[in-house]
Scaffold this motif. Structure first.
Motif, PDB file in Angstrom:
ATOM      1  N   ASN A 321       0.822  -1.210   0.000  1.00  0.00           N
ATOM      2  CA  ASN A 321       0.000   0.000   0.000  1.00  0.00           C
ATOM      3  C   ASN A 321       0.856   1.260   0.000  1.00  0.00           C
ATOM      4  O   ASN A 321       0.513   2.268  -0.623  1.00  0.00           O
ATOM      5  CB  ASN A 321      -0.936   0.002   1.206  1.00  0.00           C
ATOM      6  N   ALA A 322       1.979   1.200   0.705  1.00  0.00           N
ATOM      7  CA  ALA A 322       2.894   2.344   0.735  1.00  0.00           C
ATOM      8  C   ALA A 322       3.550   2.551  -0.632  1.00  0.00           C
ATOM      9  O   ALA A 322       3.729   3.690  -1.087  1.00  0.00           O
ATOM     10  CB  ALA A 322       3.955   2.132   1.804  1.00  0.00           C
ATOM     11  N   ASP A 324       2.218   1.918  -3.400  1.00  0.00           N
ATOM     12  CA  ASP A 324       1.163   2.401  -4.298  1.00  0.00           C
ATOM     13  C   ASP A 324       0.791   3.852  -4.030  1.00  0.00           C
ATOM     14  O   ASP A 324      -0.022   4.426  -4.748  1.00  0.00           O
ATOM     15  CB  ASP A 324      -0.072   1.504  -4.139  1.00  0.00           C
ATOM     16  N   ASP A 325       1.383   4.436  -3.025  1.00  0.00           N
ATOM     17  CA  ASP A 325       1.058   5.809  -2.631  1.00  0.00           C
ATOM     18  C   ASP A 325       2.227   6.722  -2.990  1.00  0.00           C
ATOM     19  O   ASP A 325       3.323   6.594  -2.442  1.00  0.00           O
ATOM     20  CB  ASP A 325       0.799   5.843  -1.118  1.00  0.00           C
ATOM     21  N   ASP A 326       2.017   7.630  -3.915  1.00  0.00           N
ATOM     22  CA  ASP A 326       3.075   8.541  -4.360  1.00  0.00           C
ATOM     23  C   ASP A 326       3.086   9.865  -3.605  1.00  0.00           C
ATOM     24  O   ASP A 326       3.700  10.850  -4.045  1.00  0.00           O
ATOM     25  CB  ASP A 326       2.933   8.820  -5.868  1.00  0.00           C
ATOM     26  N   THR A 327       2.410   9.902  -2.464  1.00  0.00           N
ATOM     27  CA  THR A 327       2.394  11.115  -1.648  1.00  0.00           C
ATOM     28  C   THR A 327       3.797  11.423  -1.141  1.00  0.00           C
ATOM     29  O   THR A 327       4.520  10.532  -0.702  1.00  0.00           O
ATOM     30  CB  THR A 327       1.457  10.939  -0.433  1.00  0.00           C
ATOM     31  N   THR A 338       8.916  10.246  -1.881  1.00  0.00           N
ATOM     32  CA  THR A 338       7.904   9.205  -1.753  1.00  0.00           C
ATOM     33  C   THR A 338       8.479   8.030  -0.968  1.00  0.00           C
ATOM     34  O   THR A 338       9.703   7.907  -0.797  1.00  0.00           O
ATOM     35  CB  THR A 338       7.446   8.702  -3.124  1.00  0.00           C
ATOM     36  N   TYR A 339       7.624   7.155  -0.521  1.00  0.00           N
ATOM     37  CA  TYR A 339       8.053   5.948   0.195  1.00  0.00           C
ATOM     38  C   TYR A 339       9.008   5.121  -0.666  1.00  0.00           C
ATOM     39  O   TYR A 339      10.040   4.649  -0.181  1.00  0.00           O
ATOM     40  CB  TYR A 339       6.823   5.125   0.571  1.00  0.00           C
ATOM     41  N   THR A 340       8.685   4.974  -1.946  1.00  0.00           N
ATOM     42  CA  THR A 340       9.536   4.193  -2.850  1.00  0.00           C
ATOM     43  C   THR A 340      10.941   4.775  -2.915  1.00  0.00           C
ATOM     44  O   THR A 340      11.937   4.041  -2.901  1.00  0.00           O
ATOM     45  CB  THR A 340       8.929   4.139  -4.263  1.00  0.00           C
ATOM     46  N   VAL A 355       5.556   5.422   7.834  1.00  0.00           N
ATOM     47  CA  VAL A 355       4.598   5.225   6.747  1.00  0.00           C
ATOM     48  C   VAL A 355       3.908   3.869   6.896  1.00  0.00           C
ATOM     49  O   VAL A 355       2.677   3.766   6.776  1.00  0.00           O
ATOM     50  CB  VAL A 355       5.313   5.304   5.376  1.00  0.00           C
ATOM     51  N   ASP A 358       1.419   3.974   9.557  1.00  0.00           N
ATOM     52  CA  ASP A 358       0.239   4.723   9.110  1.00  0.00           C
ATOM     53  C   ASP A 358      -0.637   3.895   8.179  1.00  0.00           C
ATOM     54  O   ASP A 358      -1.857   4.120   8.088  1.00  0.00           O
ATOM     55  CB  ASP A 358       0.668   6.003   8.388  1.00  0.00           C
ATOM     56  N   LYS A 359      -0.020   2.937   7.502  1.00  0.00           N
ATOM     57  CA  LYS A 359      -0.774   2.061   6.597  1.00  0.00           C
ATOM     58  C   LYS A 359      -1.447   0.908   7.343  1.00  0.00           C
ATOM     59  O   LYS A 359      -2.030   0.013   6.722  1.00  0.00           O
ATOM     60  CB  LYS A 359       0.132   1.504   5.502  1.00  0.00           C
TER      61      LYS A 359
END
Length: 444
Positions: A321-322, A324-327, A338-340, A355, A358-359
């Motif tokens: 999920n992290a 997949d999130d580009d925040t 981003t997390y990535t 992160v 938070d997920k």
């Protein structure tokens, strides 16, 4: 006061390659302080070509185990060289491991010559792939040129174990040592433990594709284990700088006495992860998972077998999920990623863990809190002994007057490490020996 630097003692000699081959089985590299062979197939082929045309002049540096044992001045050094002599090692390969390994591989047919044309003593020979490109099939004139190629050997006859490490760092095969390889050459319990763990799990970790063969060869997996050790001794806020590694590896550091407990923790973690590691896709995600597992264990929790998969799967879900999130995430004052992107640097672990949390990942959901008291008190022991008719769980009679001595211990029907309590229903008496034999097995 700084340490006194003393010279090593050595002699120079020359040999034909064929003479080296006669002794090659007794020439060994000591991976307790050296890096493993790092040459590619192309590097090895180029070196064999250089030998055949007599263009490989670099010295081979060996330590004569018998001579160094005879000149050793301390019991530690004598014990070190004696152990190698006992294993049939005549020479320790200090600086030429890639070259010696390449020669051995070529003679055994594990390396082929590249297609090329050679001129040997005025005669031209053409090497064709699959026809005459091995040691056994190449033209006899070329094989003779290879066997009679002269190499120069610097034979160390007097040096301490520590001096060999220093010599290796100063003189390596021409490819600069990375930080992890240099740390491996340090003589300390931390270095020994991390190296042992690296060797134990290198096949397992290579199969995950999180680390390449070259990563493992050049001690990058050892560096990963070192990062886990830094987390173990500190917490997720630890800074994994070169200085932090240096302090941990230092033979005089406080970490030397407790590195054994880290070894147990890391071993338990590897047993837990098993085949799930490849699914993470990122080596630093595996580091994060260790950090969560380590914190859980340090807070007095254990993960029961029924919850092991649930723990891993919950982390994998939060990790996916992290990804997949580009925040953008603020990870340092004024800096965002981003997390990535944060997965690229092991030092950003605390931000990644924030992160993941938070997920929805909560490790304590899958853990069982252990009792702060590891064993039953004397009241419980007395009652348990009376309940069981003065017999241990194994049916042995408890000797009068010895119940509360070190001869007998309170055993757990459900082991403490599996969440077993110290109350009367879970307590049985055992001899000290039987309790040790029981280990983590359940008593039914």
């Amino acid at each position: 006061m700084s340490s006194v630097m003393k010279p090593i003692v050595s002699t120079t000699m020359t040999l034909f390659i064929e003479e080296l081959l006669e002794a090659i089985a007794k020439i060994v590299a000591d991976y307790q302080f050296q890096s493993k062979t790092r040459w590619s197939v192309e590097d090895r082929q180029k070196y064999i070509e250089s030998v055949i045309v007599n263009m490989a002049p670099s010295k081979f540096i060996f330590a004569d185990t018998a001579a160094c044992f005879a000149t050793g001045s301390t019991n530690e050094d004598k014990k070190y060289y004696q152990s190698h002599k006992d294993n049939g090692t005549d020479f320790l390969n200090i600086d030429s491991n890639n070259r010696v390994t390449t020669i051995r591989m070529f003679v055994k047919g594990e390396i082929t010559l590249r297609p090329a044309t050679y001129e040997i003593n005025g005669t031209v020979f053409k090497i064709v792939k699959g026809e005459n490109d091995t040691y056994k099939t190449m033209p006899s004139a070329m094989r003779i040129a290879f066997n009679t190629s002269i190499i120069t050997i610097e034979k160390v006859t007097q040096a301490t174990r520590s001096q060999l490490s220093d010599l290796f760092i100063r003189l390596n095969d021409g490819c600069p040592l990375n930080a992890a390889e240099k740390r491996n050459a340090i003589i300390s319990d931390v270095a020994n433990t991390i190296r042992t763990l690296g060797e134990k799990y290198e096949d397992t970790i290579e199969s995950t594709s999180l680390f390449t063969t070259n990563d493992i060869t050049r001690r990058k997996f050892d560096e990963f284990i070192g990062a886990c050790a830094i987390l173990y001794f500190n917490d997720r806020n630890a800074v994994m700088t070169p200085k932090a590694y240096e302090e941990m590896y230092d033979a005089t550091s406080q970490y030397q006495t407790s590195i054994g407990s880290f070894k147990t923790r890391f071993t338990d973690f590897m047993k837990l992860v098993k085949e799930d590691a490849p699914d993470l896709g990122y080596k630093n995600a595996l580091l994060d998972l260790f950090a969560y597992y380590n914190e859980l264990r340090s807070e007095g929790y254990i993960i029961n077998k029924d919850n092991e998969k649930k723990f891993i799967d919950a982390f994998k879900t939060a990790h996916a999920n992290a990804l997949d999130d580009d925040t953008d995430i603020e990870y340092e004052t004024g800096r965002k990623s981003t997390y990535t992107q944060l997965l690229r640097n092991k030092s950003y672990i605390k931000y990644r863990m924030n992160v993941i949390t938070d997920k929805g990942f909560n490790p304590t959901e899958y853990g069982t809190k252990l009792s702060s008291q590891r064993t039953a008190d004397k009241k419980t022991r007395i009652i348990a002994n009376e309940r069981d008719g003065g017999l241990t769980y194994e049916g042995k009679e408890v000797q009068r007057g010895r119940l509360l001595t070190g001869d007998y211990e309170a055993g757990h029907k459900v082991p403490y490490i599996k969440g077993g309590t110290n109350d009367l229903p879970n307590t049985v008496m055992q001899t000290r020996e039987d309790n040790r034999k029981t280990g983590t097995k359940e008593l039914v």
